[in-house]
Design a protein around this motif. Structure first.
Motif, mmCIF file in Angstrom:
data_model
loop_
_atom_site.group_PDB
_atom_site.id
_atom_site.type_symbol
_atom_site.label_atom_id
_atom_site.label_comp_id
_atom_site.label_asym_id
_atom_site.label_seq_id
_atom_site.Cartn_x
_atom_site.Cartn_y
_atom_site.Cartn_z
ATOM 1 N N MET A 1 0.850 -1.230 -0.005
ATOM 2 C CA MET A 1 0.096 0.034 0.059
ATOM 3 C C MET A 1 0.916 1.252 -0.050
ATOM 4 O O MET A 1 1.779 1.198 0.778
ATOM 5 N N ALA A 2 0.621 2.255 -0.666
ATOM 6 C CA ALA A 2 1.429 3.356 -1.093
ATOM 7 C C ALA A 2 1.097 4.156 0.210
ATOM 8 O O ALA A 2 -0.217 4.627 0.881
ATOM 9 N N THR A 3 2.159 4.908 0.613
ATOM 10 C CA THR A 3 1.975 6.005 1.582
ATOM 11 C C THR A 3 1.106 7.088 1.517
ATOM 12 O O THR A 3 1.230 7.687 0.322
ATOM 13 N N GLU A 4 0.359 7.469 2.294
ATOM 14 C CA GLU A 4 -0.497 8.480 1.943
ATOM 15 C C GLU A 4 0.200 10.052 2.272
ATOM 16 O O GLU A 4 0.845 10.239 3.309
ATOM 17 N N ALA A 74 7.217 -0.349 -4.274
ATOM 18 C CA ALA A 74 7.371 0.198 -5.926
ATOM 19 C C ALA A 74 8.642 0.883 -6.197
ATOM 20 O O ALA A 74 9.321 0.418 -7.149
ATOM 21 N N HIS A 75 8.999 1.628 -5.155
ATOM 22 C CA HIS A 75 10.368 2.112 -5.609
ATOM 23 C C HIS A 75 11.551 1.278 -5.238
ATOM 24 O O HIS A 75 12.486 1.475 -6.161
ATOM 25 N N TRP A 76 11.633 0.570 -4.233
ATOM 26 C CA TRP A 76 12.593 -0.375 -3.970
ATOM 27 C C TRP A 76 12.775 -1.330 -5.100
ATOM 28 O O TRP A 76 13.893 -1.600 -5.433
ATOM 29 N N GLU A 77 11.820 -1.726 -6.137
ATOM 30 C CA GLU A 77 11.924 -2.598 -7.103
ATOM 31 C C GLU A 77 12.513 -1.989 -8.212
ATOM 32 O O GLU A 77 13.176 -2.651 -9.246
ATOM 33 N N PRO A 142 13.080 8.932 0.050
ATOM 34 C CA PRO A 142 14.248 9.154 -0.778
ATOM 35 C C PRO A 142 14.646 10.526 -1.066
ATOM 36 O O PRO A 142 16.008 10.605 -1.406
ATOM 37 N N SER A 143 13.733 11.444 -0.836
ATOM 38 C CA SER A 143 14.135 12.673 -1.293
ATOM 39 C C SER A 143 14.601 13.432 -0.189
ATOM 40 O O SER A 143 15.228 14.717 -0.321
ATOM 41 N N ASN A 144 14.793 13.127 0.920
ATOM 42 C CA ASN A 144 15.553 13.542 2.185
ATOM 43 C C ASN A 144 17.001 13.335 2.076
ATOM 44 O O ASN A 144 17.549 12.569 1.349
ATOM 45 N N PRO A 145 17.750 14.412 2.373
ATOM 46 C CA PRO A 145 19.142 14.514 2.309
ATOM 47 C C PRO A 145 19.800 13.321 3.091
ATOM 48 O O PRO A 145 20.971 13.168 2.744
ATOM 49 N N PHE A 147 18.861 10.123 3.186
ATOM 50 C CA PHE A 147 18.707 8.729 2.444
ATOM 51 C C PHE A 147 19.909 8.521 1.825
ATOM 52 O O PHE A 147 20.330 9.250 0.784
ATOM 53 N N LEU A 148 20.423 7.326 1.967
ATOM 54 C CA LEU A 148 21.612 6.741 1.312
ATOM 55 C C LEU A 148 21.347 6.097 0.075
ATOM 56 O O LEU A 148 22.347 5.770 -0.784
ATOM 57 N N GLY A 149 20.465 5.307 0.091
ATOM 58 C CA GLY A 149 20.120 4.062 -0.780
ATOM 59 C C GLY A 149 20.736 3.101 -0.663
ATOM 60 O O GLY A 149 21.431 2.846 0.459
ATOM 61 N N PRO A 150 21.005 2.133 -1.667
ATOM 62 C CA PRO A 150 21.493 0.908 -1.500
ATOM 63 C C PRO A 150 23.045 0.869 -1.230
ATOM 64 O O PRO A 150 23.762 1.813 -1.556
#
Length: 235
Positions: A1-4, A74-77, A142-145, A147-150
């Motif tokens: 379920m997507a975040t609201e 969905a973004h993780w994929e 992911p847009s926050n400064p 967030f580092l990603g994989p």
């Protein structure tokens, strides 16, 4: 379920004595003050990862630590990850009485200031009745400064072991999270968290370091009204 989106309804959320907070990281073992109910369960549609930098609790601005955030499935994929996701993100939901909502919101906004934003998501209790509960959750998008990603899991484990901040060693955060997840019941295991723990313990074994001693989860849950100690960023 997507975040609201959190903007609609945020000002009135909790006015009907329905303020529920979902914790998926340090909030599992270090709960917010003034809660009167704690319910184990899970949310769907997300992946929990140690992909958020911590400059204020488990690290410093000069040497940030690593803490968990949630990534929309969905973004993780679209990303390259070394770990397979679990179908559910387990954690604990806390009910805050209406008269304490403003105080707890202020406390959480300070605790989660380092890159986290407010979202809403349905939470499924692990015990009957399993009717979904709308919960507020802090997520490092992911847009926050911060967030580092994989990240390479060996490098991530080594980084966690060497990091510490005002709230203590980064390794403590990781080990307590795994222990807290085990305490939630069957099915709450997270492969990403478990694998990082094993990698850290492997490194420590080679270096002759000791593991965190004792079960601190139960003690953390007893301190439900205290806000005196430094709080971890999270989840």
């Amino acid at each position: 379920m997507a975040t609201e989106n959190h903007a609609p309804g945020l000002a009135t959320f909790g006015q009907n004595d329905d303020f529920w907070l979902f914790g998926y990281g340090s909030l599992i073992w270090k709960p917010p003050p003034h809660f009167d109910k704690r319910v184990p369960g899970y949310i769907e549609g997300y992946v929990r990862r140690f992909w958020q930098a911590s400059e204020d609790h488990r690290g410093t601005p000069e040497a940030p630590g690593r803490v968990v955030t949630l990534i929309d499935r969905a973004h993780w994929e679209t990303l390259t990850d070394h770990h397979e996701p679990t179908e559910r993100v387990w954690g604990a939901a806390y009910h805050i009485p209406r008269e304490k909502v403003a105080e707890v919101r202020e406390y959480l906004d300070i605790r989660e200031i380092n890159g986290y934003s407010i979202q809403f998501t349905p939470f499924i209790p692990s015990s009957a009745p399993s009717t979904p509960i709308q919960t507020l959750v802090y997520i490092g998008l992911p847009s926050n400064p911060q967030f580092l990603g994989p990240q390479d899991p060996d490098e991530l484990a080594a980084h966690i072991l060497k990091s510490r901040g005002p709230s203590g060693e980064n390794r403590e955060y990781l080990f307590q999270l795994e222990e807290a997840l085990r305490g939630l019941g069957e099915g709450a295991r997270d492969e990403h968290v478990r694998d990082l723990v094993e990698r850290c313990r492997g490194i420590e074994a080679k270096e002759g370091r000791k593991e965190v001693e004792g079960d601190v989860v139960g003690e953390r849950l007893k301190k439900v009204g205290s806000t005196e100690e430094q709080e971890e960023v999270e989840k």
